[in-house]
Enzyme design. Sequence first.
Site, PDB file in Angstrom:
ATOM      1  N   GLY A  20       0.873  -1.178   0.176  1.00 27.14           N
ATOM      2  CA  GLY A  20       0.056  -0.007   0.038  1.00 27.14           C
ATOM      3  C   GLY A  20       0.782   1.221  -0.035  1.00 27.14           C
ATOM      4  CB  ALA A  21       4.354   1.761  -0.944  1.00 27.80           C
ATOM      5  CG  ASN A  22      -0.823   2.982  -4.136  1.00 27.46           C
ATOM      6  OD1 ASN A  22      -1.343   2.682  -3.142  1.00 27.46           O
ATOM      7  ND2 ASN A  22      -1.063   2.599  -5.194  1.00 27.46           N
ATOM      8  N   GLY A  24      -1.498   7.531   1.505  1.00 26.07           N
ATOM      9  CA  GLY A  24      -1.660   7.163   3.072  1.00 26.07           C
ATOM     10  C   GLY A  24      -0.276   6.996   3.730  1.00 26.07           C
ATOM     11  N   GLY A  26       1.045   4.289   3.795  1.00 27.28           N
ATOM     12  CA  GLY A  26       2.275   3.391   2.978  1.00 27.28           C
ATOM     13  C   GLY A  26       3.138   4.593   2.322  1.00 27.28           C
ATOM     14  CB  SER A 149      -7.539  -1.112  13.732  1.00 24.75           C
ATOM     15  OG  SER A 149      -8.711  -0.527  14.095  1.00 24.75           O
ATOM     16  CE1 TYR A 175      -9.970  -2.423   9.301  1.00 23.43           C
ATOM     17  CE2 TYR A 175     -11.003  -1.437  11.441  1.00 23.43           C
ATOM     18  CZ  TYR A 175      -9.824  -1.459  10.369  1.00 23.43           C
ATOM     19  OH  TYR A 175      -9.039  -0.599  10.541  1.00 23.43           O
TER      20      TYR A 175
END
Length: 312
Positions: A20-22, A24, A26, A149, A175
């Site tokens: 998820g580095a693209n 937020g 990440g 979380s 979740y």
Amino acid sequence: MSWTAADIPDQSGRVAVVTGANGGLGLACTIALARRGAHVVMAARSPEKTDDAHAAVLAEVPGASLETVPLDLASQESVRAAARTIADRHGAIDLLLANAGVMAMPEGRTADGFETQLAVNHLGHWTLIAELLPRLVEAPAARVVTTTSIARLNADPVDPANPHLDGEYEDWKAYGRSKLAAVHLAVGLDRRLRAAGSTARALVAHPGISHTDLQKRTVREGGGGTQGPFWERYAERRGMDPERGALSQLRAATDPRAEGGTLCGPRWGVTGAPTRRPLVTRRGMDDAIAGLWTASEELTGVALEVPAEVTR
């Protein structure tokens, strides 16, 4: 004194994989690690968004050492392909930040037939970690960091008899369960690493409530019920910016004093400086970890075990 990105030790010569580095958290982790000299593998789903993020990192850190690898955590085929690409390019991996995730999504199934939140938040990372574990144990003092979380606090463990919550699905319940799985994954993996004599360690981080696209996507896709808009507004008004929210993951990944099998999270629960704290061992955690291993191996067909011959 509060721990900040300035406390990240020099990462020159180290390889970090960030999912998820693209965007937020990440993207914030990628920039911080690149700034300290790490070579960062940006593993993410959207090619166009990843290209934009790659350019954004270079704008912040000219000369940053980066590469991009397509990764869709909802697809086991994509995860395996990404792992092969990364393993072929790197003999050792020092950091793996299992960051990407979704929150309180409407009930759905992936192409593999998995419940969406379990697939993206846990099973995709399970397979990625398992496939890259031989490269992780090759590195001196590697770190694997999963992301949890506060929703974990009211969640039940993954049930091997009904991993997809068939007939009892509720978006927040699913979740929280996937985020409790992140704790059990880190603790279970760390135990196995220690038993094998490896210097690699697994930790879990809680980024608190940060103002990213996570809450907005929940609302966009019709999840979260009445709580969805509330948390979207809360994150906008009171959430930490991504750079602050990412500090818990960064500290877990790079602080030499952070111990395996522990949690790093905001001082005040959902906000504040990242602090190192022991995990509260719930009654039945051993059974929950065993159940998670059983369910994950049966669903993915992938065993998450430390290689028999550990070189470090």
